[in-house]
Design a protein around this motif. Structure first.
Motif, PDB file in Angstrom:
ATOM      1  N   ASP A   1     -47.236  -5.611   4.893  1.00  0.00           N
ATOM      2  CA  ASP A   1     -46.139  -4.926   4.612  1.00  0.00           C
ATOM      3  C   ASP A   1     -45.301  -5.794   3.509  1.00  0.00           C
ATOM      4  O   ASP A   1     -44.468  -5.010   2.652  1.00  0.00           O
ATOM      5  N   ALA A   2     -45.169  -7.224   3.609  1.00  0.00           N
ATOM      6  CA  ALA A   2     -44.579  -7.855   2.692  1.00  0.00           C
ATOM      7  C   ALA A   2     -45.276  -8.220   1.122  1.00  0.00           C
ATOM      8  O   ALA A   2     -44.747  -8.422   0.195  1.00  0.00           O
TER       9      ALA A   2
ATOM     10  N   GLU B   1     -34.078 -12.011   0.153  1.00  0.00           N
ATOM     11  CA  GLU B   1     -34.903 -10.656  -0.066  1.00  0.00           C
ATOM     12  C   GLU B   1     -35.800 -10.136   1.137  1.00  0.00           C
ATOM     13  O   GLU B   1     -36.527 -10.942   1.433  1.00  0.00           O
ATOM     14  N   PRO B   2     -35.413  -9.015   1.810  1.00  0.00           N
ATOM     15  CA  PRO B   2     -36.423  -8.929   2.915  1.00  0.00           C
ATOM     16  C   PRO B   2     -37.560  -8.286   2.269  1.00  0.00           C
ATOM     17  O   PRO B   2     -37.755  -7.317   1.623  1.00  0.00           O
ATOM     18  N   LEU B   3     -38.876  -8.891   2.554  1.00  0.00           N
ATOM     19  CA  LEU B   3     -40.089  -8.470   2.044  1.00  0.00           C
ATOM     20  C   LEU B   3     -40.942  -7.596   2.903  1.00  0.00           C
ATOM     21  O   LEU B   3     -41.684  -6.610   2.470  1.00  0.00           O
ATOM     22  N   GLY B   4     -40.975  -7.766   4.367  1.00  0.00           N
ATOM     23  CA  GLY B   4     -41.767  -7.037   5.344  1.00  0.00           C
ATOM     24  C   GLY B   4     -41.288  -7.323   6.572  1.00  0.00           C
ATOM     25  O   GLY B   4     -40.867  -8.425   7.089  1.00  0.00           O
ATOM     26  N   HIS B   5     -41.359  -6.240   7.417  1.00  0.00           N
ATOM     27  CA  HIS B   5     -41.120  -6.308   8.991  1.00  0.00           C
ATOM     28  C   HIS B   5     -42.004  -5.729   9.921  1.00  0.00           C
ATOM     29  O   HIS B   5     -42.934  -4.830   9.425  1.00  0.00           O
ATOM     30  N   ALA B   6     -42.346  -6.222  11.084  1.00  0.00           N
ATOM     31  CA  ALA B   6     -43.353  -5.567  11.994  1.00  0.00           C
ATOM     32  C   ALA B   6     -42.885  -5.912  13.449  1.00  0.00           C
ATOM     33  O   ALA B   6     -42.188  -7.092  13.522  1.00  0.00           O
ATOM     34  N   GLY B   7     -43.091  -5.239  14.190  1.00  0.00           N
ATOM     35  CA  GLY B   7     -42.655  -5.605  15.690  1.00  0.00           C
ATOM     36  C   GLY B   7     -43.760  -4.986  16.663  1.00  0.00           C
ATOM     37  O   GLY B   7     -44.380  -3.992  16.561  1.00  0.00           O
ATOM     38  N   ILE B   8     -43.648  -5.192  17.918  1.00  0.00           N
ATOM     39  CA  ILE B   8     -44.442  -4.747  19.052  1.00  0.00           C
ATOM     40  C   ILE B   8     -43.962  -5.169  20.260  1.00  0.00           C
ATOM     41  O   ILE B   8     -43.151  -6.097  20.753  1.00  0.00           O
ATOM     42  N   GLY B   9     -43.934  -4.154  21.371  1.00  0.00           N
ATOM     43  CA  GLY B   9     -43.294  -4.095  22.774  1.00  0.00           C
ATOM     44  C   GLY B   9     -44.256  -5.038  23.668  1.00  0.00           C
ATOM     45  O   GLY B   9     -44.430  -4.627  24.744  1.00  0.00           O
ATOM     46  N   ILE B  10     -44.467  -6.125  23.284  1.00  0.00           N
ATOM     47  CA  ILE B  10     -45.197  -7.217  24.005  1.00  0.00           C
ATOM     48  C   ILE B  10     -44.559  -8.457  23.888  1.00  0.00           C
ATOM     49  O   ILE B  10     -44.275  -9.086  22.735  1.00  0.00           O
ATOM     50  N   ALA B  11     -43.823  -9.123  25.012  1.00  0.00           N
ATOM     51  CA  ALA B  11     -43.311 -10.581  25.096  1.00  0.00           C
ATOM     52  C   ALA B  11     -43.368 -11.029  26.084  1.00  0.00           C
ATOM     53  O   ALA B  11     -44.308 -11.030  26.948  1.00  0.00           O
ATOM     54  N   GLY B  12     -42.447 -11.923  26.620  1.00  0.00           N
ATOM     55  CA  GLY B  12     -42.349 -12.827  27.538  1.00  0.00           C
ATOM     56  C   GLY B  12     -42.437 -12.009  28.956  1.00  0.00           C
ATOM     57  O   GLY B  12     -43.427 -12.524  29.794  1.00  0.00           O
ATOM     58  N   ASP B  13     -41.869 -11.074  29.095  1.00  0.00           N
ATOM     59  CA  ASP B  13     -41.951 -10.373  30.164  1.00  0.00           C
ATOM     60  C   ASP B  13     -43.419  -9.777  30.576  1.00  0.00           C
ATOM     61  O   ASP B  13     -43.899  -9.889  31.695  1.00  0.00           O
ATOM     62  N   ALA B  14     -44.366  -9.468  29.634  1.00  0.00           N
ATOM     63  CA  ALA B  14     -45.606  -9.098  29.990  1.00  0.00           C
ATOM     64  C   ALA B  14     -46.650 -10.373  30.254  1.00  0.00           C
ATOM     65  O   ALA B  14     -47.386 -10.040  30.784  1.00  0.00           O
TER      66      ALA B  14
END
Length: 437
Positions: free
Chosen positions: A372-373, A218-231
């Motif tokens: 969110d979850a 059961e998916p309870l919540g999701h979130a994301g951001i455009g920051i990762a290794g390249d940054a």
């Protein structure tokens, strides 16, 4: 053991920097599609394209290569070419409508379908999207300041549809990673999955249980951001490399002392952007600035990096330094080529200061996923980390402080998402894992 060709499902993790394809069968066996390049075998396919012109008879024909073969073509540089990497970052951008490559116009979906065709050429007949159960990963939040989710998904569907995958299902990338991890669970658990890619960091909270031997989630919540290794790579470039190439310097114009514009150094955000400076007029402007600069030598080094296509080698040196800082308190950054020599000691504590704002924003996104979850940090039984950036000590510390070392686990930094997506394709009802169209 290789997966037999019958009854295969395909999982595709189309990433900003690398793409992985996995195949699973009805017995739960899964493997990554292997690419044979320069005498070696690869399970990751660099997300890159290189276009060039070749003469056929009395005319020119545009040729294209993808993956490591695209990098080979770019570095050989025997003819005029156009190199494109990390184009996933444009998927949700309304401002990106098309780009001209020699005589043709390419929309995002054209670039993606072209890339997939090169992957099929090198991956062989098992990469048959029309005859397989196909599950494709997508980020929780696409990269960009104002990403248009619907636009991105329309582009994905158009591109994959050109290869016969109109029937494909789209699943959040961290959900794919969660499904892969959940295969080893023997009890009910609430799990946080943290997926760190090249362009985005995505988080999903999942509740897993087993009933009659079948895995339920059961998916309870999701979130994301455009920051990762390249940054994080760019922070090293901005602090260590750019100041040695003229950033912060001055030039003389009409009797006034002015600062060298910073916008030229924004091209270091992606190494292939440096190569594009040749045709954009930026290189000519840099030469004029060098003639007027109070200290022209750093700008001349910048010009050499562009002229001699040293961006790829430079970013390999940057990436190596970042990796070294994951296990050492300091490392020596070294880059040398065509008379350009840059050396500097980088301390981990300085690097962590440079990325502190990025890490704080990632931490806020983790909290958003929990909110969110509707769960507290203490209710998370396991935290599954995937992606190379999860090894950065500042990121690891973030999760240790919130959840405790004993709750953290990780897997292969490249393959876990694709494996999970392919395994989802073998479930009785793959559609229930998918994101609504």
């Amino acid at each position: 053991m290789p997966v037999a060709p019958q009854d295969l499902s395909i999982g595709i993790d189309f990433g900003t920097s690398n793409t992985v394809v996995a195949l699973a069968d009805s017995q739960g066996r899964v493997e990554a599609l292997t690419f044979y390049h320069r005498g070696g075998s690869l399970k990751v396919y660099v997300t890159a394209l290189c276009f060039w012109d070749e003469r056929h008879g009395n005319g020119l024909r545009t040729e294209v290569e993808g993956g490591p073969w695209a990098i080979d073509q770019f570095l050989e540089g025997l003819t005029a070419h156009r190199f494109i990497q990390s184009f996933k970052t444009f998927a949700a951008s309304q401002s990106f409508q098309e780009t001209r490559i020699f005589r043709e116009r390419y929309r995002f979906e054209d670039l993606l379908s072209t890339f997939l065709r090169t992957l099929k050429r090198h991956g062989g007949e098992r990469f048959d999207l029309s005859a397989r159960n196909v599950v494709i990963g997508r980020p929780v939040q696409f990269a960009g300041s104002h990403p248009d989710d619907d636009l991105a998904m329309n582009r994905y569907r158009a591109a994959f549809g050109k290869l016969g995958a109109d029937h494909a299902r789209y699943v959040y990338e961290p959900v794919g990673a969660a499904f892969f991890y959940a295969q080893q669970l023997n009890h009910d658990a609430t799990v946080l999955v943290a997926d760190f890619g090249g362009g985005t960091s995505d988080f999903s909270v999942m509740r897993f249980s087993r009933a009659s031997g079948a895995l339920r989630a059961e998916p309870l919540g999701h979130a994301g951001i455009g920051i990762a290794g390249d940054a994080f790579d760019y922070r090293i470039v901005d602090q260590v490399v750019s100041p040695r190439l003229g950033k912060g310097g001055s030039y003389r114009s009409m009797g006034k002392i002015l600062s060298i514009p910073n916008h030229y150094y924004a091209n270091f955000a992606r190494w292939n952007h440096l190569a594009m400076m040749k045709g954009s007029g930026d290189l000519k402007e840099l030469r004029e600035l060098a003639r007027a600069a109070l200290d022209p030598e750093p700008l001349e080094k910048f010009i050499d990096i562009v002229e001699y296509d040293l961006g790829f080698a430079l970013y390999r040196a940057v990436s190596s330094a970042k990796v070294a800082l994951s296990s050492h308190d300091e490392t020596e950054f070294r880059f040398s080529g065509e008379g350009v020599d840059i050396q500097a000691m980088i301390r981990r504590r300085d690097f962590e200061q440079w990325i502190a704002e990025d890490v704080n924003r990632i931490a806020d996104t983790v909290d958003k996923a929990l909110t969110d979850a509707g769960v507290e940090a203490g209710e998370i039984e396991r935290v599954f980390l995937t992606g190379g950036t999860s090894f950065v000590p500042a990121i690891r510390r973030l999760f240790v402080e919130r959840f405790g070392e004993e709750r953290l686990t990780s897997a292969d930094q490249f393959e876990s998402i694709a494996y999970g997506l392919a395994l989802i394709g073998q479930t009785a009802d793959p559609a229930r894992w998918a994101v609504a169209a």
